[in-house]
Design a protein around this motif. Structure first.
Motif, short mmCIF file in Angstrom:
data_model
loop_
_atom_site.label_atom_id
_atom_site.label_comp_id
_atom_site.label_asym_id
_atom_site.label_seq_id
_atom_site.Cartn_x
_atom_site.Cartn_y
_atom_site.Cartn_z
N GLN A 85 2.28 8.36 10.68
CA GLN A 85 2.42 7.07 9.94
C GLN A 85 3.32 6.32 10.48
O GLN A 85 4.41 6.50 10.69
CB GLN A 85 2.48 7.32 8.40
N HIS A 86 3.19 5.14 10.96
CA HIS A 86 4.04 4.00 11.16
C HIS A 86 3.54 2.91 10.35
O HIS A 86 2.44 2.38 10.96
CB HIS A 86 4.23 3.81 12.48
N PHE A 87 4.21 2.23 9.43
CA PHE A 87 3.73 1.04 8.50
C PHE A 87 4.19 -0.31 9.21
O PHE A 87 5.42 -0.57 9.52
CB PHE A 87 4.22 1.44 7.35
N LEU A 88 3.05 -1.23 9.18
CA LEU A 88 3.22 -2.41 9.76
C LEU A 88 3.77 -3.36 8.33
O LEU A 88 2.89 -3.28 7.39
CB LEU A 88 2.10 -3.06 10.29
N LEU A 89 4.76 -3.98 8.48
CA LEU A 89 5.26 -4.70 7.35
C LEU A 89 5.29 -6.34 7.56
O LEU A 89 5.53 -7.10 6.37
CB LEU A 89 6.75 -4.37 6.96
N ASP A 90 5.01 -6.74 8.70
CA ASP A 90 5.03 -8.18 8.86
C ASP A 90 3.62 -8.68 8.72
O ASP A 90 2.73 -8.54 9.52
CB ASP A 90 5.51 -8.59 10.37
N PRO A 91 3.57 -9.54 7.71
CA PRO A 91 2.31 -10.35 7.38
C PRO A 91 1.61 -11.17 8.45
O PRO A 91 0.45 -11.31 8.49
CB PRO A 91 2.40 -10.85 5.74
N GLY A 109 -0.69 -3.45 3.93
CA GLY A 109 -0.34 -4.73 4.57
C GLY A 109 -1.61 -5.37 5.13
O GLY A 109 -1.76 -6.34 5.26
N LEU A 110 -2.19 -4.57 6.20
CA LEU A 110 -3.33 -4.83 6.82
C LEU A 110 -4.48 -5.23 5.72
O LEU A 110 -5.26 -5.98 6.08
CB LEU A 110 -3.85 -3.99 8.04
N THR A 111 -4.73 -4.20 4.79
CA THR A 111 -5.62 -4.58 3.83
C THR A 111 -5.47 -5.77 3.24
O THR A 111 -6.71 -6.64 2.87
CB THR A 111 -5.38 -3.37 2.75
N ARG A 112 -4.32 -6.32 2.78
CA ARG A 112 -4.18 -7.59 2.28
C ARG A 112 -4.53 -8.61 3.23
O ARG A 112 -5.23 -9.79 2.71
CB ARG A 112 -2.74 -7.94 2.01
N SER A 113 -4.29 -8.65 4.47
CA SER A 113 -4.86 -9.70 5.39
C SER A 113 -6.17 -9.55 5.64
O SER A 113 -7.04 -10.85 5.65
CB SER A 113 -4.16 -9.22 6.84
N LEU A 114 -6.98 -8.57 5.50
CA LEU A 114 -8.40 -8.49 5.58
C LEU A 114 -9.01 -9.02 4.58
O LEU A 114 -9.84 -9.77 4.48
CB LEU A 114 -8.84 -6.88 5.87
N LEU A 115 -8.50 -8.88 3.38
CA LEU A 115 -9.02 -9.57 2.19
C LEU A 115 -8.84 -10.80 2.08
O LEU A 115 -9.31 -11.78 1.17
CB LEU A 115 -8.30 -8.79 0.70
N ALA A 116 -8.02 -11.38 2.72
CA ALA A 116 -7.57 -12.81 2.86
C ALA A 116 -8.69 -13.57 3.69
O ALA A 116 -8.83 -14.67 4.09
CB ALA A 116 -6.22 -13.25 3.51
N THR A 117 -9.30 -12.66 4.60
CA THR A 117 -10.35 -13.04 5.37
C THR A 117 -11.79 -13.32 4.64
O THR A 117 -11.83 -12.98 3.63
CB THR A 117 -10.86 -12.34 6.78
N PRO A 118 -12.79 -13.96 5.05
CA PRO A 118 -14.33 -14.09 4.37
C PRO A 118 -15.02 -12.86 4.36
O PRO A 118 -16.21 -12.84 4.04
CB PRO A 118 -14.97 -15.26 5.05
N ALA A 119 -14.26 -11.84 4.77
CA ALA A 119 -15.28 -10.63 5.00
C ALA A 119 -15.91 -10.12 3.34
O ALA A 119 -15.28 -10.38 2.42
CB ALA A 119 -14.27 -9.26 5.10
N THR A 120 -16.96 -9.83 3.56
CA THR A 120 -17.84 -9.56 2.13
C THR A 120 -17.22 -8.38 1.44
O THR A 120 -17.14 -8.37 0.26
CB THR A 120 -19.43 -9.32 2.53
N SER A 121 -16.81 -7.32 2.16
CA SER A 121 -16.26 -6.21 1.63
C SER A 121 -15.16 -5.44 2.58
O SER A 121 -15.31 -5.55 3.81
CB SER A 121 -17.21 -5.43 1.16
N VAL A 122 -14.22 -4.75 2.07
CA VAL A 122 -13.39 -3.95 2.59
C VAL A 122 -13.41 -2.48 2.04
O VAL A 122 -13.02 -2.40 1.14
CB VAL A 122 -11.89 -4.47 2.81
N THR A 123 -13.55 -1.52 2.90
CA THR A 123 -13.58 -0.06 2.16
C THR A 123 -12.37 0.45 3.11
O THR A 123 -12.36 0.59 4.26
CB THR A 123 -14.68 0.55 2.69
N ALA A 124 -11.31 0.68 2.27
CA ALA A 124 -10.24 1.64 2.82
C ALA A 124 -10.37 2.92 2.59
O ALA A 124 -10.57 3.57 1.65
CB ALA A 124 -8.98 1.07 2.01
N VAL A 125 -10.27 3.63 3.72
CA VAL A 125 -10.25 5.25 3.68
C VAL A 125 -8.83 5.86 4.04
O VAL A 125 -8.05 5.49 4.87
CB VAL A 125 -11.17 5.67 4.97
N GLU A 126 -8.25 6.51 3.03
CA GLU A 126 -6.94 7.07 2.88
C GLU A 126 -6.84 8.52 2.31
O GLU A 126 -7.55 8.95 1.50
CB GLU A 126 -6.28 6.01 2.08
#
Length: 278
Positions: A28-34, A61-78
């Motif tokens: 894990q290395h987390f991206l924090l810059d929006p 962080g990337l999840t938030r940015s993907l949700l800000a796009t017009p994508a119909t859905s986002v599935t996060a696998v964790e």
């Protein structure tokens, strides 16, 4: 006390609140810059009508940015239970567009998680990035695009040209099935904790025509043999799978070495090998 806004709360606060210290065992290395996560999401192209799978969302962080796009859905696998709790808060905020799947992505067929057209956009855990990619290349026909972050060296290996230091098995498999481009470089300081090396975002757009599973297996065998002993001439490194006879059928000189072969020449070898083994 009211819960923080899961979209506006600073990611460092999210990490502190959930005890989400990055774990080396999980790569894990987390991206924090929006700003950076927004650029990565934009590199996936116009996501209107697309279903996006993100692997290893961490603090989101990337999840938030993907949700800000017009994508119909986002599935996060964790797989990390601490990060699962973070993404659950986002799911509550975006119940119609965000889905959480608690699973090990190396053991899950991601094509089953959402309908086409589907893409993968992910900051991949460093320790499983390469095996994940090879698995997805086997089913490249199922994906419209893969926008993936790796360690810089891995990104360079994916996009390397023949007869260069980084050219090897990963380059052949990736470029045989996709148009591969290194589209962004990210310095260590953008991450928490900072890795020791730069990272790279690679864009992979699958070719319209994809190999059948038997041909892909043949290519895996050919490249594993050829690059497994890359200092040897091909007549030696390929001896276990046909050697001189295989090279003769493909019209390739036995004294050449693996790193000098083009993708088209590896394709010929794989097709000849597949014909001999089926």
């Amino acid at each position: 006390m009211a819960m923080p806004d899961p979209v506006q709360e600073p990611l460092r606060d999210v990490i502190a609140r959930h005890g989400l210290d990055a774990r080396k065992a999980l790569g894990q290395h987390f991206l924090l810059d929006p700003g950076i996560t927004a650029r990565i999401a934009a590199l996936a192209g116009d996501l209107t009508g697309r279903h996006v799978v993100e692997v290893g969302p961490g603090p989101g962080g990337l999840t938030r940015s993907l949700l800000a796009t017009p994508a119909t859905s986002v599935t996060a696998v964790e797989i990390d239970r601490r990060a699962v709790a973070v993404i659950e808060e986002l799911v509550a905020h975006f119940p119609d567009r965000l889905r959480l799947v608690e699973a090990d992505a190396t053991r899950r067929d991601l094509t089953e998680l959402c309908p086409a057209p589907r893409q993968i956009v992910a900051n991949l855990p460093y320790n499983v990035g390469t095996p994940l990619l090879v698995g997805w290349l086997r089913q490249a026909a199922s994906w419209e695009r893969l926008t993936l972050m790796f360690q810089m060296e891995v990104g360079e290996r994916i996009c390397a040209a023949p007869d260069t230091d980084h050219y090897g098995r990963l380059a052949v498999l990736a470029q045989w099935t996709c148009q591969a481009s290194l589209v962004m470089r990210i310095p260590p300081g953008a991450f928490s904790p900072p890795p020791k090396v730069y990272s790279a975002v690679v864009s992979l757009i699958p070719h319209a025509t994809q190999p059948e599973p038997a041909l892909f297996r043949a290519m895996e065998q050919v490249t594993a043999a050829a690059f497994g002993q890359r200092r040897k001439m091909l007549r030696g490194s390929l001896r276990a799978i046909g050697g001189e006879a295989l090279l003769g059928e493909a019209g390739i000189a036995g004294e050449r070495r693996a790193e000098t072969l083009s993708i088209a020449e590896f394709d010929r070898l794989a097709r000849c090998h597949a014909a001999r083994t089926t």
